[in-house]
Design an enzyme around this catalytic site. Sequence first.
Site, short mmCIF file in Angstrom:
data_model
loop_
_atom_site.label_atom_id
_atom_site.label_comp_id
_atom_site.label_asym_id
_atom_site.label_seq_id
_atom_site.Cartn_x
_atom_site.Cartn_y
_atom_site.Cartn_z
N ILE A 259 0.81 -1.21 0.00
CA ILE A 259 0.00 0.00 0.00
C ILE A 259 0.84 1.26 0.00
O ILE A 259 0.30 2.36 -0.07
CB ILE A 259 -1.00 0.04 1.18
CG1 ILE A 259 -0.26 -0.20 2.49
CG2 ILE A 259 -2.12 -0.96 0.99
CD1 ILE A 259 -1.18 -0.14 3.70
N GLY A 260 2.12 1.13 0.06
CA GLY A 260 2.91 2.36 0.01
C GLY A 260 4.39 2.07 0.07
O GLY A 260 4.82 0.96 0.39
N GLY B 278 11.07 5.99 2.06
CA GLY B 278 12.52 5.91 1.98
C GLY B 278 13.07 4.70 2.71
O GLY B 278 14.12 4.19 2.38
N GLY C 2 11.35 1.75 3.40
CA GLY C 2 10.91 0.43 3.03
C GLY C 2 9.49 0.44 2.51
O GLY C 2 8.92 1.49 2.27
N ASP D 5 8.82 15.62 10.63
CA ASP D 5 8.46 15.52 9.22
C ASP D 5 6.95 15.67 9.04
O ASP D 5 6.32 14.90 8.32
CB ASP D 5 8.96 14.19 8.64
CG ASP D 5 8.96 14.20 7.11
OD1 ASP D 5 9.00 15.30 6.52
OD2 ASP D 5 8.92 13.11 6.52
#
Lengths: 847, 195
Positions: A91-92, A95, A97, A209
Amino acid sequence: MDPEAFRTLRALFDEAMQEPPEARMQWISSRADLDAATVAELRRLLLREAGNDALPEGLPVSLLAAALKVEASPDAPIPACVGRFVLAEEIGRGGMGCVYRGVREDGGVRQEAAVKILRTDLRQRRALERFLVERELLARLDHPGIARLLDSGETGDGTPFVAMELVRGLGLIEYCASRHLGVVERVILFRQVVAAVSHAHKALVVHRDIKPSNVMVDGEGRVRLLDFGIAKPLANDVAATATADRFFTPAYAPPEQLIGAPITVACDVYSLGALLYELLCGRPPFELKDKRAAEIERLILVTPPRPMAQAFSSLDESRRLELAGRDVRPWRRQLSGELESIVQRALRKEPDSRYASADAMDEDLVNWLEHRPVRAAGAGRLYRLRKFLRRNAIATAAVVIVAASIGVAFALVLRETIAANRERDRAREALSVLGEAFVSADPTGLSGGDISARNILDAASRRISEHVDGKPDVYAELAEKVADVQLALGVVDVDDTGVMRALEWAGREAGQENLAWRLSLLQARRLVARHAFPDAEAALLRLERQKPGDPLVLLARGKFWVARGEPAEAIPFLTRAVAALPRETDDIERIDAHWQLAEAQRQKPDPAAAMSTLQSLLGGLEPVVGANHATVLLTRLRSVNVLLDLKRVDEAISEAQTVSPRIESLYGRTSSVSAQAWSTLALALVRAQRYGESLEPYRKAAQSFAESLGENHVATARSYFNLALMQNYVDPSDPSSAEGFRKAIAGASIARNPADPLVTFFRIEYAKSLIARGEKGVAREVLLPEGVMPDLAGAGPDIARVFRGQIEAVFGSLDCPKSGREPDLGTFEGRARELYCNRPTVDDAPT
Amino acid sequence: MRSDQAGITDLLAEWREGDRRAENELAEHLYPVLRGLVGVQLRRAPSGLTLSATELVNEAYIRLEQQREVEWRNRGHFFAIAATVVRRVVIDYLRERSAEKRGAGAIGLRWEDVPSGEQPAVGDQIDWLALDQALTRLQELDAESARVVELRLFGGLSNESIAEVMSSSVATVGRQWRFARTWLAEQMDLSLDGS
C-alpha cells in the site's frame, strides 16, 4: 584482489548473465572446475544482482532518488506473514521500506494493519538504527490522533518490521477539499493535528516531518498523524542531535533543520505553521518546484513567506474556486486577519520567536475561533507602533511631539480596558488624533494601508471587540471611528464583522439612529472602495431608500460610478453632491466631492469642465484656509494633470514647479504625497520633451516613495523604473541607469511576484539598455534569472514578442527541438529555449 | 605554457583525436573552475547541503563557454572530461570536510537534482568516500569498467554517449556497467560490515 582471480570472476559473471535469471545458481553449481572461494564470491554477486541490490542506475542524482524510492522489484520476495499478520497487497513505499496491508484473524476478530518492513538493502547500521528508533518512539505514544503501534518484531529472515493501525481515509488536504470545508472548519480540524503533535512532545518525541501526506483523516473526521520514521527522542544532550542525519521534506522544514542546527519542539511548530498555511491558502509557504538548490536555501533561511491572502490570490481561478467555493472574497479576508499573525508566528525563522509549544499555538487558534484577541498579533504591537511613528512622523519637529504623545495615549488605550466613560472619551480622542496622524502621513490612501498602520488598527479593533458585550455603546462608537480611519487610509480589505456587529447593535437600539446611519454609510463606502460592486449596489440602494437626497449618499453613489469607469453616470450625482454639501468651504467631504467630480469629468473626457470645477473649488478655498493649506496644494496638483489633458504643457510645468516644493515642505520628504507631487512634475517635463530636466524630480519621487512606502511597493518600483528609463534615454552609454532598473525589478518582484508581467516589462527595458551597451552576458541574467519563468502568457502578446526579440538579441536564433523533450530550466539556454519556443501561435514569432 | 583560450580549443581537438595527455591537461584546466563553483555553492550553503553534479557541470560548461569562448561542439565530450574532474573535486572537498570535522565519519554530501515536476528530496546519503575507494580499486583491476562508472555517475552520460566517447559498443558498456555496479556495491557493503 588478485588480478587473475578478478578476471576469472568478471568473465564468469558475464557468462552467468547469459543464462536465464532462474537458472544462474544452478549454472554455477554445474561448474565443477571452480574453486570454493570463486563460487562463493560469484554467488554473492549474483544474489546481489538478482535482488536489485547493486549500485543503482544512473546519475548520482537518481542514485539519491532511488535510495529514497525503492525501485519496483516485482521479484523481491515478500514474506507471506510477519508476526501475527498475513500480508496482502503493497500500500505504500517510503525511503525506509515498503508498507503492506496486513490482516490478523484472532478468535473471530479481524484486525487490519499497515505493516512496514525495512528495505533489505538498508539493513546497514544507520538505517536499521533509525527504524528501531521509530519503533521505540511509537511504543511511547498513545493518542487518538496518532496511528497506534500494534506489533513489531522481525520477519523470518531477520528484517525488522512494525505493524501500525491502518488508517483508511484521505490526506488532510484532500479531505478538506472533498468536504468543502470552510476556513473555520479547517482550523477546527487542524487543532486535532496540533493535539497529536502536542501529545508526542509531552512524550518527548519530535516528529520532524509533519507534512500533508503524513496526516490522514478517517471517515469519521478523526485525524491521524503518521510516519514517525525520522522522529527523534528529545535528548538532554542537544548537541547530539545537531549533526544527525537529515531526511526530511524541505517544503515544510524549518531553517534549523536545513542547516543542521539543534532540533527542538519548535521544529514541529514550524511545520504545523507550514501545514496550516497550505491548508488555508492552497499553497505551501514556499514553492520549491523548479527551484535551484541555492534558491531553495535562500527561501527557507531568509525569505518570509508571503501573506496567505496574497498566496491565495495568486492561485489559478479554478484552484481558488475549488478551495473557497463561491466565497472567494470572505475567504481571502479571513486569511488576512489574525489567522495570518498566527501562521506567521509559527513560521518565524528563529526557533525562539515561534510559539513555545504546540499548546501555545493551539491556544491562539482557540482565541481566534472564539473571536478573542490572539497573542501572536499582540506580541509585536508596540514595536510596530513605534516603528510606524518613527517612519512616518519625522516630517517636522511639531509632528514628532504630537506623535510621541499619541504613542503614549494609544499605548494606554491598548493596555488598559476601557471601562469608564472618561476612558472611553480618552480612547475616542486618541483614536481620532491617531487617525489624523495616519491620514496626514498618507492622505492619498496610496499605500493601501501601510502595513504598520494596518496592524495598529487591527489591534485597536481587536481591543475594542472585547467590549462588545459589556459596553456595546462604547464598542459601536469606537468601531465606527476605526472603520473611518481605515477608510481614509485606503484600508478597505478588512474584516467587516466589527462594523456589522456595531451596526446590528445600533440598529435595534433606540436613540442610536444617527450612529446606525453613519455605520451603514461607512459600510457602503467601504464596499465601493473595495470594488465589491454588487454588494455596494445593494448597500447604496438601501441608503437611497432611506434618505434619497442625502449629500453623502450622493457622493458615495458618484464614487461608485467613478470606480466603475462610468463618468456619464457619475457626473449628475457628484454635481448634486457638490451643491448639497454644507457651505463650509473647508469641509473635507465637500472638497472630496469636487475632486471626484473633476475626476469623472477627466474620465469623460471633458478636461475643460474638470478645470473649471477645480478652479471654483480653489476660488472658495484659498481665501479661507490660505495658499499653503494641504487642500489647496492638493487641488492645484490635480489641476496639473488636467492642464496636461488640455495640452497646456508649459502651464502645467510651471504650476507643478510651484506646487511640488511646497507640498514637500508641508508633508516632508518621507511622504508619498511629496512623491506624487514630484512625479507629476516629472511627467509634465517629459510631456514637454524636457527629458534631462525630468531626472531630478524623478529621483526625488523615487526617494520619497522608497522612504514612505518602502522599497518593495509597486509605486516605488515604478518610479525607480521611470527614473532609469529616462536616464537611459538621456544618455544610453551611461551605466548608472542600471541601479534604478535593478531596484525596480527587485521591488516589484516582491510587491507582485518575480514572474509578474510588470516585472517582465522592467526586465525587457533593462536588457535593452544593456544590449545597447554591449553587455549581453548581464542582459541574459536579467532576462532569465535563476528560478524565475516570466509569465509571458499573462503579459500579453506585445510584451511576449518584445521579450522573445530580446532573447534572440542575446542568444542569436535558437533552434526549437520538435520533440517534447523537457528543457533543463536550470540553465540559461534551457530557460531561453522554454520561453522562446513555447509560444501560443506562430504569429507571435519574431520575424 | 599555452594561453588558455587557444589552449583549451587545441587540447580539445587533440583529445578528440585520441590523445590522452590532452585529456589530462584539459582536466587541469577544469579543476579550478569546478572547485571555484563548489566554493560558491558552499558559501551559499555553508552546511554543504546541496551540490548537484549536473548543475555543477552545466555551470562549468556555461562559464567556460562564456569566459573563454570555447565552442564545445559536443557536449558529451565535455561531460566526459568533466566527469573525472567532478569526482576529484567532490572527493577532495569531502576529505577536507571530514578532516575538519574530526571523527565525523561519512559526511552527507547530497547529490540532488530535481527532475521537473518532482519535489526535491533531501536526505539519504551515499558514502562517496567509500565509493571512491572502491572505484579506485576497480580502476586497477578493470580500468574500462571503472571509467564507465565514472562517466555515468559523475558525468551523467547515458550508455549511448559512453559508448561513443569510449569508442565502444552499447552492449559492452551495458555489460561493464552491470558488473561494476554489482561489484562496487559488494565491495562497499563488505567494508561497511567489517567496520
